[in-house]
Write an enzyme that holds these catalytic residues in place. Structure first.
Site, PDB file in Angstrom:
ATOM      1  N   HIS A 193       0.824  -1.217   0.000  1.00  0.00           N
ATOM      2  CA  HIS A 193       0.000   0.000   0.000  1.00  0.00           C
ATOM      3  C   HIS A 193       0.857   1.265   0.000  1.00  0.00           C
ATOM      4  CE1 HIS A 193      -3.792   2.305   1.074  1.00  0.00           C
ATOM      5  NE2 HIS A 193      -4.119   1.518   0.069  1.00  0.00           N
ATOM      6  N   HIS A 228      -2.040   1.684  12.930  1.00  0.00           N
ATOM      7  CA  HIS A 228      -1.625   1.078  11.650  1.00  0.00           C
ATOM      8  C   HIS A 228      -2.075  -0.382  11.647  1.00  0.00           C
ATOM      9  CE1 HIS A 228       0.583   0.368   8.057  1.00  0.00           C
ATOM     10  NE2 HIS A 228       1.818   0.345   8.497  1.00  0.00           N
ATOM     11  N   LYS A 261     -10.861   6.579  19.369  1.00  0.00           N
ATOM     12  CA  LYS A 261     -10.722   6.260  17.946  1.00  0.00           C
ATOM     13  C   LYS A 261     -11.418   4.920  17.734  1.00  0.00           C
ATOM     14  CE  LYS A 261      -7.373   9.265  16.553  1.00  0.00           C
ATOM     15  NZ  LYS A 261      -7.567  10.341  15.612  1.00  0.00           N
ATOM     16  N   MET A 263     -11.452   1.829  15.909  1.00  0.00           N
ATOM     17  CA  MET A 263     -10.477   1.108  15.095  1.00  0.00           C
ATOM     18  C   MET A 263     -11.138   0.445  13.883  1.00  0.00           C
ATOM     19  SD  MET A 263      -7.728   1.747  16.415  1.00  0.00           S
ATOM     20  CE  MET A 263      -7.358   2.751  17.834  1.00  0.00           C
ATOM     21  N   HIS A 267      -8.670   6.798   7.392  1.00  0.00           N
ATOM     22  CA  HIS A 267      -7.440   6.502   6.660  1.00  0.00           C
ATOM     23  C   HIS A 267      -6.757   7.819   6.332  1.00  0.00           C
ATOM     24  CE1 HIS A 267      -4.691   4.771   3.708  1.00  0.00           C
ATOM     25  NE2 HIS A 267      -4.971   3.611   4.262  1.00  0.00           N
ATOM     26  N   ASP A 318      -8.874  -2.972   7.628  1.00  0.00           N
ATOM     27  CA  ASP A 318      -8.851  -3.724   8.885  1.00  0.00           C
ATOM     28  C   ASP A 318     -10.259  -4.036   9.387  1.00  0.00           C
ATOM     29  OD1 ASP A 318      -6.020  -1.752   9.773  1.00  0.00           O
ATOM     30  OD2 ASP A 318      -6.063  -3.804   9.035  1.00  0.00           O
TER      31      ASP A 318
HETATM   32  C1  SDX Z   1      -3.811   0.899   8.000  1.00  0.00           C
HETATM   33  O1  SDX Z   1      -1.341   4.238   5.379  1.00  0.00           O
HETATM   34  C2  SDX Z   1      -1.791   3.123   5.011  1.00  0.00           C
HETATM   35  O2  SDX Z   1      -1.953   2.833   3.834  1.00  0.00           O
HETATM   36  C3  SDX Z   1      -2.150   2.166   6.147  1.00  0.00           C
HETATM   37  C4  SDX Z   1      -2.863   0.897   5.700  1.00  0.00           C
HETATM   38  C5  SDX Z   1      -1.956   0.011   4.895  1.00  0.00           C
HETATM   39  O3  SDX Z   1      -2.486  -0.805   4.103  1.00  0.00           O
HETATM   40  O4  SDX Z   1      -0.728   0.036   5.129  1.00  0.00           O
HETATM   41  O5  SDX Z   1      -4.015   1.224   4.946  1.00  0.00           O
HETATM   42  C6  SDX Z   1      -3.299   0.064   6.912  1.00  0.00           C
HETATM   43  O6  SDX Z   1      -3.049   1.265   8.871  1.00  0.00           O
HETATM   44  C7  SDX Z   1      -5.237   1.351   7.979  1.00  0.00           C
HETATM   45  C8  SDX Z   1      -5.594   2.289   9.178  1.00  0.00           C
HETATM   46  C9  SDX Z   1      -5.798   1.414  10.420  1.00  0.00           C
HETATM   47  N1  SDX Z   1      -5.933   2.271  11.604  1.00  0.00           N
HETATM   48  C10 SDX Z   1      -7.134   2.377  12.236  1.00  0.00           C
HETATM   49  O7  SDX Z   1      -8.170   1.856  11.855  1.00  0.00           O
HETATM   50  C11 SDX Z   1      -7.070   3.222  13.507  1.00  0.00           C
HETATM   51  C12 SDX Z   1      -8.253   4.203  13.561  1.00  0.00           C
HETATM   52  N2  SDX Z   1      -8.047   5.225  12.519  1.00  0.00           N
HETATM   53  C13 SDX Z   1      -7.554   6.523  12.937  1.00  0.00           C
HETATM   54  O8  SDX Z   1      -6.581   6.428  13.937  1.00  0.00           O
HETATM   55  C14 SDX Z   1      -7.188   7.409  11.759  1.00  0.00           C
HETATM   56  O9  SDX Z   1      -8.230   7.337  10.877  1.00  0.00           O
HETATM   57  C15 SDX Z   1      -5.889   7.193  11.026  1.00  0.00           C
HETATM   58  C16 SDX Z   1      -4.714   7.245  11.943  1.00  0.00           C
HETATM   59  C17 SDX Z   1      -5.903   5.897  10.316  1.00  0.00           C
HETATM   60  C18 SDX Z   1      -5.738   8.299   9.981  1.00  0.00           C
HETATM   61  O10 SDX Z   1      -5.820   9.456  10.668  1.00  0.00           O
HETATM   62  P1  SDX Z   1      -5.400  10.878  10.016  1.00  0.00           P
HETATM   63  O11 SDX Z   1      -5.430  10.879   8.562  1.00  0.00           O
HETATM   64  O12 SDX Z   1      -4.143  11.298  10.661  1.00  0.00           O
HETATM   65  O13 SDX Z   1      -6.604  11.748  10.429  1.00  0.00           O
HETATM   66  P2  SDX Z   1      -6.806  12.260  11.858  1.00  0.00           P
HETATM   67  O14 SDX Z   1      -6.399  11.227  12.877  1.00  0.00           O
HETATM   68  O15 SDX Z   1      -6.196  13.604  11.932  1.00  0.00           O
HETATM   69  O16 SDX Z   1      -8.389  12.356  11.917  1.00  0.00           O
HETATM   70  C19 SDX Z   1      -9.050  13.493  11.421  1.00  0.00           C
HETATM   71  C20 SDX Z   1     -10.263  13.651  12.325  1.00  0.00           C
HETATM   72  C21 SDX Z   1      -9.863  13.739  13.804  1.00  0.00           C
HETATM   73  O17 SDX Z   1     -10.886  14.464  14.446  1.00  0.00           O
HETATM   74  P3  SDX Z   1     -10.471  15.886  15.111  1.00  0.00           P
HETATM   75  O18 SDX Z   1      -9.398  15.556  16.123  1.00  0.00           O
HETATM   76  O19 SDX Z   1      -9.964  16.733  13.954  1.00  0.00           O
HETATM   77  O20 SDX Z   1     -11.768  16.377  15.710  1.00  0.00           O
HETATM   78  O21 SDX Z   1     -11.079  12.473  12.228  1.00  0.00           O
HETATM   79  C22 SDX Z   1     -11.114  11.827  13.466  1.00  0.00           C
HETATM   80  C23 SDX Z   1      -9.933  12.328  14.290  1.00  0.00           C
HETATM   81  O22 SDX Z   1     -10.210  12.237  15.671  1.00  0.00           O
HETATM   82  N3  SDX Z   1     -10.933  10.394  13.232  1.00  0.00           N
HETATM   83  C24 SDX Z   1     -11.500   9.454  13.972  1.00  0.00           C
HETATM   84  C25 SDX Z   1     -11.098   8.254  13.389  1.00  0.00           C
HETATM   85  N4  SDX Z   1     -10.295   8.493  12.339  1.00  0.00           N
HETATM   86  C26 SDX Z   1     -10.194   9.831  12.253  1.00  0.00           C
HETATM   87  N5  SDX Z   1     -12.303   9.532  15.057  1.00  0.00           N
HETATM   88  C27 SDX Z   1     -12.698   8.356  15.567  1.00  0.00           C
HETATM   89  N6  SDX Z   1     -12.354   7.143  15.064  1.00  0.00           N
HETATM   90  C28 SDX Z   1     -11.566   7.066  13.984  1.00  0.00           C
HETATM   91  N7  SDX Z   1     -11.210   5.865  13.489  1.00  0.00           N
END
Ligand code: SDX
Length: 382
Positions: A193, A228, A261, A263, A267, A318
Site C-alpha cells: 500500500h 496502523h 478512535k 479502530m 485513513h 482492517d
Molecule cells: C492501516 O497508510 C496506510 O496505507 C495504512 C494501511 C496500509 O495498508 O498500510 O491502509 C493500513 O493502517 C489502515 C488504518 C488502520 N488504523 C485504524 O483503523 C485506527 C483508527 N483510525 C484513525 O486512527 C485514523 O483514521 C488514522 C490514523 C488511520 C488516519 O488518521 P489521520 O489521517 O491522521 O486523520 P486524523 O487522525 O487527523 O483524523 C481526522 C479527524 C480527527 O478528528 P479531530 O481531532 O480533527 O476532531 O477524524 C477523526 C480524528 O479524531 N478520526 C476518527 C477516526 N479516524 C479519524 N475519530 C474516531 N475514530 C476514527 N477511526
C-alpha cells in the site's frame, strides 16, 4: 520570522517515486504494478502477486512453478529459530515473536558476510532473502498461535499452495476451498500500500544501505501500532465490547463521548472509503454464509452504517478483515502477524527499490527548544 511549513506526520507530502503500487483516493483505486488489486484478488494465487510486486510482471507458468518450488523449500522454521520463539514469554504480544524470529533469521543469514559495507547485499541476494521470509513467516505465525494454545507445531505440506498450507499449519486440518479463497484474497489485499508507515520505516532503514532483515524488523515494529496494522486486532476487541447489533448506538454514544478512535475506520489517504474494503467485505460475506454466522454481518453493518452516518468516516481494510480472520478461527492476537506475512512482500519490494535508488532519507526539523545558553564558568580553550 516566518513560521516554517511543518507537515506533521508527513501528511500529504510526496517524498519519492515508486513503481510498485499506486493509491488513488480520487478514484478510490489501488494498482499493484498497474493491475487493479480487486482483479488480482479475484484471479491470482498470493504467490503470483508476490512475484509481481518483486519483479514488476505476473509470472508465467514456469516462473510461478519455480517460485513455488523455492517457497516450499523454505517453509519450515529452522530449529534454532523455533528455540528463540520458545524463549519469548507466552503472554508477550505475537508481534514481538515475529520481530524476534525475523531478527534471528537475519543474523544467521548474514553471519560471516563481512563488514557493514556489504550489509545491503546484491539485488539477487535480496530477492532470495525476500522469498525466504515470505516462505517461513506462515510457519512462524501459525506456530505462535499453536504454542499459545499449548499445541505442537504442524509441519508444512508440499502438496498445498501458500494459502491452503498456511491454514493447514495453523489448524492442523485442510480448510474448505471457500475459506482458502477468502484467506488468499485477504493476503493479496494486505500485501502492499505504497508509503504507509511500516513501509516507509523499511525504506528509511534501507536508505542507509543497512540490510533487508533490519528493515523488515523495523517495519514489524511500526506495523504493531493500533493506528496502523494493530487496528485489525483492535476491531475484534471493539466487536467483543459491543456484543451484538442492538448495542451499537449506546456503545457509540459512550465511545464518541470519550473521544475514542474507532479502530478499523478512517485513513490518512483514502477519505471516501478504502479501495480494498469492497473486495474484503465480499470475502467476509462468503465466510459469514459458510459458517452460518449472520449475527456477525448484522453487527458489522450496524456499526458501519451508524459510524459513517454520525462521523462521515469510512471503514478501512482492517474493518472487514478482523471479523473474517475471527470466523476462520485465528486468535485475535494473530491478526497483525497475518498482516506481516502478507505485507512482507510489499516491504521487501520497497526495500529493493530503495536500495537501487541509493538515496539517504533524512528530512529537516525546526528547532523550538531553549535559546542558546552556556555552562557557568566554562572558558573555551584558546
Ligand atoms: C492501516 O497508510 C496506510 O496505507 C495504512 C494501511 C496500509 O495498508 O498500510 O491502509 C493500513 O493502517 C489502515 C488504518 C488502520 N488504523 C485504524 O483503523 C485506527 C483508527 N483510525 C484513525 O486512527 C485514523 O483514521 C488514522 C490514523 C488511520 C488516519 O488518521 P489521520 O489521517 O491522521 O486523520 P486524523 O487522525 O487527523 O483524523 C481526522 C479527524 C480527527 O478528528 P479531530 O481531532 O480533527 O476532531 O477524524 C477523526 C480524528 O479524531 N478520526 C476518527 C477516526 N479516524 C479519524 N475519530 C474516531 N475514530 C476514527 N477511526
Amino acid at each position: 520570522m516566518t513560521e516554517p511549513d511543518i507537515k506533521k506526520g508527513l501528511a500529504g507530502v510526496v517524498v519519492d517515486y515508486t513503481a510498485i503500487s499506486k493509491v488513488n483516493p480520487e478514484t478510490n483505486s489501488l494498482l499493484y504494478r498497474g493491475y487493479p488489486v480487486q482483479e488480482l484478488a479475484a484471479t491470482q494465487p498470493f504467490e503470483a502477486v508476490a512475484y509481481l510486486l518483486w519483479n514488476g510482471e505476473l509470472p508465467d507458468d514456469e516462473q510461478l512453478a519455480q517460485l513455488r518450488l523455492t517457497e516450499r523449500a523454505h517453509r519450515a522454521i529452522p530449529d534454532d529459530v523455533r528455540t528463540a520463539i520458545d524463549l519469548v514469554p507466552l503472554d508477550a504480544h505475537p508481534m514481538d515473536e515475529v520481530r524476534t524470529a525475523v531478527s534471528l533469521i537475519g543474523a544467521r543469514d548474514l553471519a560471516g558476510t563481512g563488514s557493514v559495507l556489504d550489509a545491503s547485499g546484491s539485488a539477487e541476494q535480496n530477492l532470495e532473502r525476500s522469498i525466504r521470509l515470505f516462505a517461513v513467516l506462515p510457519a512462524i505465525v501459525s506456530y505462535g498461535q499453536r504454542r499459545r494454545r499449548g499445541l505442537e507445531p504442524v509441519a508444512p505440506r508440499d502438496d498445498l499452495d501458500y494459502a491452503a498450507n498456511f491454514l493447514w499449519m495453523t489448524f492442523g486440518e485442510e480448510a474448505d476451498e471457500v475459506v482458502v479463497d477468502a484467506f488468499n484474497r485477504s493476503m493479496i489485499l494486505y500485501a502492499e500500500h505504497s508509503f504507509n508507515a511500516s513501509t516507509f520505516t523499511a525504506r528509511v532503514i534501507a536508505s542507509t544501505l543497512s540490510d533487508l532483515y533490519s528493515a523488515v524488523v523495523g517495519a514489524v515494529g511500526a506495523l504493531k501500532g493500533p493506528l496502523h496494522g494493530g487496528a485489525n486486532e483492535a476491531v475484534l476487541h471493539i466487536f467483543d465490547e459491543i456484543g451484538s447489533a442492538e448495542n451499537v448506538s449506546a456503545w457509540l454514544d459512550q465511545a464518541l463521548a470519550e473521544k475514542r478512535k474507532i479502530m478499523g475506520f478512517g485513513h490518512r489517504v483514502y477519505k471516501r472509503g478504502d479501495s480494498r474494503v469492497p473486495t474484503m467485505k465480499a470475502a467476509l460475506d462468503t465466510l459469514v454464509e459458510h459458517y452460518d454466522r449472520p449475527e456477525v454481518a448484522a453487527l458489522y453493518d450496524a456499526l458501519e452504517s451508524e459510524f459513517v452516518a454520525r462521523k462521515g468516516i469510512y471503514p478501512n481494510l482492517d474493518y472487514p478483515s478482523g471479523p473474517a480472520y475471527n470466523l476462520i478461527g485465528f486468535d485475535t492476537l494473530t491478526f497483525t502477524p497475518l498482516f506481516v506475512a502478507a505485507r512482507v512482500t510489499g516491504w521487501t519490494a520497497h526495500i529493493m527499490e530503495q536500495l537501487a535508488s541509493n538515496a539517504l532519507i533524512r528530512p529537516l526539523s525546526e528547532y523550538n527548544g531553549p535559546d542558546e545558553r552556556h555552562i557557568d564558568g566554562y572558558v573555551a580553550d584558546t
